[in-house]
Enzyme design. Structure first.
Site, PDB file in Angstrom:
ATOM      1  N   SER A 562       0.848  -1.183   0.000  1.00  0.00           N
ATOM      2  CA  SER A 562       0.000   0.000   0.000  1.00  0.00           C
ATOM      3  C   SER A 562       0.894   1.248   0.000  1.00  0.00           C
ATOM      4  O   SER A 562       1.716   1.410  -0.887  1.00  0.00           O
ATOM      5  CB  SER A 562      -0.944  -0.044   1.198  1.00  0.00           C
ATOM      6  OG  SER A 562      -1.982   0.883   1.060  1.00  0.00           O
ATOM      7  N   HIS A 678      -7.816  -5.227  -1.193  1.00  0.00           N
ATOM      8  CA  HIS A 678      -6.540  -4.587  -0.851  1.00  0.00           C
ATOM      9  C   HIS A 678      -5.820  -5.456   0.172  1.00  0.00           C
ATOM     10  O   HIS A 678      -5.621  -5.074   1.324  1.00  0.00           O
ATOM     11  CB  HIS A 678      -6.797  -3.186  -0.309  1.00  0.00           C
ATOM     12  CG  HIS A 678      -5.561  -2.361  -0.168  1.00  0.00           C
ATOM     13  ND1 HIS A 678      -4.710  -2.096  -1.218  1.00  0.00           N
ATOM     14  CD2 HIS A 678      -5.022  -1.731   0.903  1.00  0.00           C
ATOM     15  CE1 HIS A 678      -3.717  -1.343  -0.806  1.00  0.00           C
ATOM     16  NE2 HIS A 678      -3.868  -1.107   0.484  1.00  0.00           N
TER      17      HIS A 678
END
Length: 704
Positions: A562, A678
């Site tokens: 991320s 994610h």
């Protein structure tokens, strides 16, 4: 967690993924077509690169063993089931080899504390998905206080952030017929009471901010069609979002409010009154953390000069609930806690009567109990927990003063304690202990410091064998996050220990700036155009490891996801000479087009706005990893991982970075999981595969 630990547990806000935008021509960026996430052309590219990388990594002699060990650890029956107090029982969401998508289940508190609890399944997500023909992933349940009988369950398709919300009855164990239901969207939903919800969603096509969040808040009454909900508040398309929340305490007090997100860190708080929303006069970087005994608890991420000099950034304050409701424009704050020079606030929670606060002292965990006293003061005591570990409060009970407290470290298996924080003393009983997942008898943890380019001392943890030879030959994996005020602390990972430490590897966690380990100032030191110092901090830790001869560039690898994936991309292009392996996970990499891809527009408070500020554009022109790849540079071969279903950061960054490397004839391995959101995967097998692929790559690069 597995080696695919995407830093932090809490990561970035979710947002609708966008298709290829037209603000930049294909002449400037020949890979805009890869931003069209599900197009046949883009997916053909993905499938071809997946096949090549899988062929390389899964044919390695180590892969099958690594996969089997990763899956065994991830699905082990003796893991600690994370508890939640709800409706007089203990609830837990559980995944194992028999329940890959998971079951939501319950038991009594007494039974939970036993060695072999008897669980009752409340919702089987695998079975639900099979019945409905959907790839459901459980995203959590919000149960209405105080009785917690009715819950709003969120289900996402394949792990994406967009979710469908359904009402569930814990007494019947079924979804409520004709109950509340919000179709798939990036939605914020809060219970106002049993017959009313506060909802912000995309009411009609286009009712979203530039960041992709809803900005219109409405009240929905039970039995009312969603389309006829009553509007309460309307933000603007230039906001990040508008959302509502309702705080409850153990004495029947409630506080309903909304937040208008100005950027990722700044917001306006408005009290929901019978006459409509009224602005609460608190700093824009202040958050309502809890409601305890009629006191609103605020965490301050900026100083509040109007309240007094002691109200510094990182402090904890309180407001009287009744007075605040009566006059939101003139709050009268009172200080609860203020950080020392090496301290920061880690977390805030509550029981029926008590405020619970966890802090960090030089990245070492502390846990405190605050008991309300007459006149607005508090009686404070520290819980007696092991030092040099990560400690914090877990589930708490609003109907009693029971709380779970966790403690773990790199080499210390997690323990879950149960305590009555309302009782005198510091009695802690061990409710659950995780069995050791790897042999740590020959290992040691050290906390060291490196000196960054501006002279600042950057702490880091290094885990290695006690008998390490300081000759630079220890395979070393280093990670950090460095953003969004997320603190990185020691944690126990069976996969990390079994698949890396047991094989002689060392592990390093760097507490670089951008995080929250030392409060808001540590975070703000690397915001916007100051971000280079974050990358300098990370490189300084690497050079310190090399100078100490713990490792060398030949044996040093780095990994992050991320915002940590952006960190890895920056280090990859800035210091290719320092690493021999770079794992770039679900990353941000194109910082020029960040506002056009997935969640980018909402994160301008962290990275700056390249479209509005020439200084920000100039900074990222020379720093953005995608734009700064160069031919003729001896880069290490990276492993780039993302997921098609990532509607938070989006797979576009990773795809385009790999495509540019391919254009430059630079070596790389690329893998894109088609599910997972994610993260590492939508179920345990997908996550174990990601872990095994990553560890195979790292061992090939650093241990061979």
């Amino acid at each position: 967690m597995s080696m695919m630990r995407l830093m932090p547990a809490a990561l970035l806000l979710s947002i609708v993924a966008s298709s290829a935008a037209t603000a930049q021509s294909s002449a400037d960026d020949p890979y805009l077509w890869l931003e069209d996430v599900g197009s046949p052309r883009a997916m053909d590219w993905v499938n071809a690169h997946n096949a090549r990388s899988v062929a390389v990594l899964e044919s390695d002699r180590r892969y099958s063993t690594l996969y089997a060990q990763a899956l065994e650890i991830a699905s082990a029956k003796d893991r600690i089931p994370a508890p939640t107090f709800a409706h007089g029982e203990i609830y837990n969401f559980w995944q194992d080899a028999d329940h890959l998508r998971g079951i939501w289940r319950k038991t009594s508190l007494a039974d939970y504390k036993s060695a072999t609890p008897h669980w009752t399944t409340v919702l089987d997500v695998d079975a639900l998905g099979k019945t409905e023909g959907r790839s459901w992933v459980f995203e959590g349940a919000d149960c209405l206080a105080p009785d917690q009988k009715r819950c709003l369950i969120s289900l996402s398709e394949g792990g994406e952030d967009a979710a469908e919300v359904r009402e569930f009855d814990l007494d019947t164990g079924r979804f409520v017929a004709n109950g509340f239901h919000v179709p798939r969207a990036k939605t914020n939903v809060a219970w106002e009471d049993v017959d009313h919800l506060l909802i912000s969603t995309e009411w009609t096509p286009g009712d979203l901010t530039a960041s992709g969040y809803p900005y219109i808040l409405k009240r929905l009454t039970r039995g009312q069609p969603l389309a006829t909900a009553t509007e309460i508040y309307r933000g603007t398309k230039t906001d990040v979002s508008v959302s509502a929340a309702v705080q409850h305490d153990g004495h029947g007090n409630t506080f309903a409010y909304l937040q208008r997100g100005i950027d990722f860190f700044h917001s306006e708080t408005l009290v929901l009154t019978p006459n409509g929303p009224v602005k609460l006069a608190i700093p824009q970087k202040a958050n309502i953390a809890e409601l305890v005994d009629g006191r609103l608890i605020l965490s301050l991420d900026e100083a509040w000069p109007a309240a007094g000099p002691s109200f510094v950034a990182g402090a904890l304050a309180q407001l009287d609930l009744a007075a605040t409701k009566a006059d939101p424009a003139h709050p009268k704050p009172r200080l609860i806690w203020s950080p020392g020079p090496r301290e920061s606030l880690a977390g805030v929670s509550s029981t029926r009567d008590m405020l619970l606060v966890s802090t960090l002292d030089n990245v070492r965990g502390r846990a405190w109990v605050y008991a309300p006293q007459a006149g607005g003061g508090w009686n404070v005591r520290k819980l007696d927990l092991p030092d040099n570990l990560t400690v914090g409060f877990g589930a708490t009970d609003m109907k009693s003063n029971l709380a779970f407290v966790s403690a773990s470290g790199f080499l210390t298996p997690s323990k879950l304690y149960l305590t009555d924080v309302g009782a005198s003393g510091n009695a802690l009983s061990v409710a659950k202990s995780l069995a050791a997942k790897f042999d740590a008898s020959g290992d040691v943890v050290e906390q060291r410091e490196a000196i960054s380019t501006d002279g600042t001392r950057i702490p880091y943890f290094v885990v290695h064998r006690k008998d390490i030879t300081l000759d630079g030959n220890t395979p070393t994996l280093m990670t950090a996050y460095g953003g969004f005020q997320a603190s990185e602390t020691p944690y126990y990972s069976g996969a990390q220990g079994k698949l890396w430490l047991e094989r002689g590897g060392a592990f390093v966690l760097a507490n670089i700036r951008g995080g929250g380990e030392f409060g808001p100032r540590w975070h703000e030191a690397g915001l916007g155009v100051k971000r280079q110092i974050i990358y300098d901090d990370f490189a300084a830790v690497a050079r310190d490891l090399i100078a100490r001869k713990i490792t060398s560039p030949r044996r040093l690898g780095i990994q992050g996801g991320s915002n940590g994936g952006l960190l890895m991309g920056a280090e990859f292009v800035q210091h290719p000479e320092l690493w021999n392996a770079v794992v770039i996970q679900v990353p941000l990499l194109d910082m020029i087009r960040i506002s056009k891809i997935a969640a980018g527009a909402s994160w301008q408070g962290e990275y700056g706005d390249v479209n509005a500020d020439p200084a920000v554009m100039a900074f990222w022109r020379k720093t953005s990893p995608y734009q700064n790849l160069k031919t003729g540079v001896a880069y290490p071969e990276p492993f780039i991982f993302t997921t098609t279903k990532d509607d938070r950061v989006g797979p576009q960054h990773a795809r385009k970075f790999a495509a540019r490397m391919e254009e430059m004839k630079l070596p790389f391995l690329y893998y894109e999981n088609t599910e997972g959101g994610h993260g590492a995967g939508a179920d345990l097998k997908q996550a174990a595969r990601t872990t095994a692929l990553t560890m195979t790559y790292l061992q090939r690069k650093l241990m061979d």
